[in-house]
Design a protein around this motif. Structure first.
Motif, PDB file in Angstrom:
ATOM      1  N   ASN A  26      24.598 -61.688   9.118  1.00  0.00           N
ATOM      2  CA  ASN A  26      25.257 -60.787  10.069  1.00  0.00           C
ATOM      3  C   ASN A  26      24.303 -60.254  11.129  1.00  0.00           C
ATOM      4  O   ASN A  26      24.660 -59.353  11.888  1.00  0.00           O
ATOM      5  N   ILE A  27      23.098 -60.789  11.190  1.00  0.00           N
ATOM      6  CA  ILE A  27      22.172 -60.443  12.273  1.00  0.00           C
ATOM      7  C   ILE A  27      22.486 -61.324  13.478  1.00  0.00           C
ATOM      8  O   ILE A  27      22.423 -62.552  13.403  1.00  0.00           O
ATOM      9  N   PHE A  63      24.831 -71.476  17.281  1.00  0.00           N
ATOM     10  CA  PHE A  63      23.758 -72.006  16.439  1.00  0.00           C
ATOM     11  C   PHE A  63      22.765 -70.959  15.945  1.00  0.00           C
ATOM     12  O   PHE A  63      21.866 -71.285  15.174  1.00  0.00           O
ATOM     13  N   PHE A  64      22.904 -69.722  16.348  1.00  0.00           N
ATOM     14  CA  PHE A  64      21.897 -68.717  16.006  1.00  0.00           C
ATOM     15  C   PHE A  64      21.812 -68.487  14.501  1.00  0.00           C
ATOM     16  O   PHE A  64      20.736 -68.591  13.898  1.00  0.00           O
ATOM     17  N   THR A  69      18.615 -69.709  12.367  1.00  0.00           N
ATOM     18  CA  THR A  69      17.670 -68.650  11.997  1.00  0.00           C
ATOM     19  C   THR A  69      17.863 -68.153  10.572  1.00  0.00           C
ATOM     20  O   THR A  69      16.953 -67.543  10.011  1.00  0.00           O
ATOM     21  N   THR A  70      19.015 -68.397   9.984  1.00  0.00           N
ATOM     22  CA  THR A  70      19.254 -67.922   8.622  1.00  0.00           C
ATOM     23  C   THR A  70      19.202 -69.066   7.615  1.00  0.00           C
ATOM     24  O   THR A  70      18.291 -69.145   6.795  1.00  0.00           O
ATOM     25  N   VAL A  72      12.928 -62.880  18.019  1.00  0.00           N
ATOM     26  CA  VAL A  72      11.763 -63.416  17.303  1.00  0.00           C
ATOM     27  C   VAL A  72      11.623 -62.765  15.931  1.00  0.00           C
ATOM     28  O   VAL A  72      11.207 -63.415  14.961  1.00  0.00           O
ATOM     29  N   TYR A  73      11.975 -61.497  15.832  1.00  0.00           N
ATOM     30  CA  TYR A  73      11.752 -60.761  14.577  1.00  0.00           C
ATOM     31  C   TYR A  73      12.554 -61.310  13.396  1.00  0.00           C
ATOM     32  O   TYR A  73      11.985 -61.525  12.313  1.00  0.00           O
ATOM     33  N   PRO A  74      13.870 -61.540  13.537  1.00  0.00           N
ATOM     34  CA  PRO A  74      14.575 -62.114  12.376  1.00  0.00           C
ATOM     35  C   PRO A  74      14.048 -63.488  11.980  1.00  0.00           C
ATOM     36  O   PRO A  74      14.064 -63.846  10.797  1.00  0.00           O
TER      37      PRO A  74
END
Length: 472
Positions: A326-327, A342-343, A347-348, A410-412
């Motif tokens: 959910n980020i 695609f995020f 990223t997850t 960048v952080y996640p």
């Protein structure tokens, strides 16, 4: 660092380890528990066939769960009644959709604990071959059902479809648990590299499912076609796992370690085996009764490692997938496919599983800290700091904690890498140590107990993640 090349190790029927000469380094195993009779010559794993089979079985063991979790777009499509206006008449459907990952996580972990208890009781009653093949058949059957439901219009019975999905997830989770714990228990009689192969294969299963999800998203405009390809892939791979498992006893190397062992005996409980006395008896002279393995001595021996495993998976399940999925990208409004479509898959799912795979694979060459080190539980506790880091990213929707501290995509990415690497490396160390600190006769039962620690952590983490989502 403790590098463990296979040709530079001391071997026993229950362990493969390297003795470390320096006083401030502990051996990979503190005690040599059993020795091979001189008449038994250990065969070679030709072409690394056994390693490859365990790696493939590891993929098959976690592929079903990963396919369920990564099909996020498909579940969202189905649970919206397949039409936007219809869902507005049922406010409760919004709750199902918003917290679906948490419900799915709870449905996947609660039955697993019960199945682990059953599997432990069945270790000496039902042959491992029967347990493994039966669990594969059940899992395969459920995925056939899910493949059929992909093409069924469920818009008129959304809540019924949700119920069916949760039931299917519970059955898949239970059967997969029996499969994974049985196979992991089996590797307890093999050198540690085979247990490492099985555990790394599990991470590869997650990576494969994440890559498949991305390919489907990019190549297919219909989410139902993507999901159908997803579930059919799982059906094919589960069938392949059945064939590979049937092939395993035909390999000379595997037959050597799968040979029958003597009767199980109970730990004396009062004595410690001296470090320098490999011939000292670890078990009392009293044989155990016939069917149920001795739980108390196994728990006593593995308590420290068990805490590490349970806490590692508690933190991981607390964050992944309920919080991390959910980020959202801070640039979602730009309309770019990277920030929208695609995020989350990149990223997850893909990043976490690939980092987890890398962490697990490193343990094939580096095994520090050791099983008795206090550094291992210390590093496990240190991962607690990852929880607020993920919460302070752009988690949505936010109701109570409205401040986003880490205002960059960048952080996640960075935090997910840390989550995956630490989970893969530390959990694999603890898992492969467990069956090696008990006699070979108890190795399979210990493997089941180590799996129990995993699911205790996952169950607690999943339950707490649902609470944490409501607090955010």
């Amino acid at each position: 660092m403790a590098f463990v090349p296979e040709e530079d190790t001391h071997r026993s029927s229950n362990s493969t380890y390297r003795a470390v000469g320096r006083a401030d380094q502990e051996p990979l195993l503190g005690k040599q528990l059993t020795r091979l009779p001189p008449s038994l010559q250990r065969p070679e794993d030709r072409c690394h066939a056994t390693y490859a089979i365990f790696f493939s079985l590891g993929i098959g063991g976690l592929l079903p769960w990963n396919f369920f979790v990564t099909a996020k777009e498909y579940w969202a499509f189905k649970l919206r009644n397949c039409s936007g206006p219809a869902s507005r008449g049922y406010p409760e459907d919004s709750d199902i959709l918003n917290y679906f990952e948490s419900y799915l996580a709870i449905a996947s972990t609660a039955p697993s604990v019960l199945c682990l208890v059953a599997n432990f009781l069945l270790v000496n009653r039902v042959p491992v071959r029967v347990r493994v093949l039966a669990s594969l058949i059940v899992t395969l059957s459920i995925f056939v059902v899910m493949s059929v439901l992909v093409k069924v219009d469920t818009s008129s019975w959304t809540r019924g479809f949700f119920t069916v999905t949760i039931i299917c997830m519970a059955i898949v989770s239970g059967s997969a648990t029996i499969f994974n714990s049985s196979i992991f228990g089996l590797t307890g009689s093999f050198p540690m590299r085979n247990a490492q192969a099985l555990i790394s294969g599990g991470a590869m299963g997650g990576t494969v499912s994440a890559v498949a999800s991305l390919v489907d998203l990019a190549a297919s405009s219909d989410v139902r076609d993507s999901a159908l390809a997803f579930f059919l892939t799982a059906v094919v791979f589960l069938g392949l796992c059945m064939g590979l498992y049937l092939l395993l006893p035909r390999l000379e190397y595997a037959r050597f370690y799968m040979r029958p062992v003597g009767p199980v005996r109970v730990f004396s409980g009062e004595e410690e085996l001296p470090q320098d006395s490999p011939h000292s008896p670890l078990v009392a002279s009293r044989p155990l009764g016939s069917h149920t393995p001795p739980l108390r001595p196994i728990l006593k021996k593995t308590a420290g490692l068990g805490f590490c495993i349970a806490y590692l998976f508690f933190i991981t399940a607390l964050i992944f997938p309920a919080i991390s999925t959910n980020i959202e990208s801070l640039h979602k409004d730009s309309g770019s496919p990277w920030t929208t479509k695609f995020f989350v898959p990149l990223t997850t799912f893909l990043l976490f599983n690939f980092a987890d795979l890398c962490g697990r694979q490193v343990t094939a060459w580096i095994q520090v800290p050791g099983p008795n080190s206090k550094v291992l539980p210390g590093l496990s506790l240190l991962r607690t700091g990852l929880v607020p880091l993920f919460i302070l990213c752009n988690y949505q929707p936010r109701v109570h904690l409205t401040t986003v501290v880490f205002r960059s995509d960048v952080y996640p990415v960075l935090f997910t890498c840390l989550l995956g690497l630490s989970n893969g490396y530390l959990s694999t160390l603890a898992l492969i140590y467990g069956p090696k600190i008990v006699p070979r006769e108890l190795a399979e039962a210990t493997g089941v107990v180590m799996s129990f620690y995993i699911y205790i952590g996952l169950m607690l983490g999943s339950a707490c993640s649902a609470l944490l989502e409501h607090l955010i």
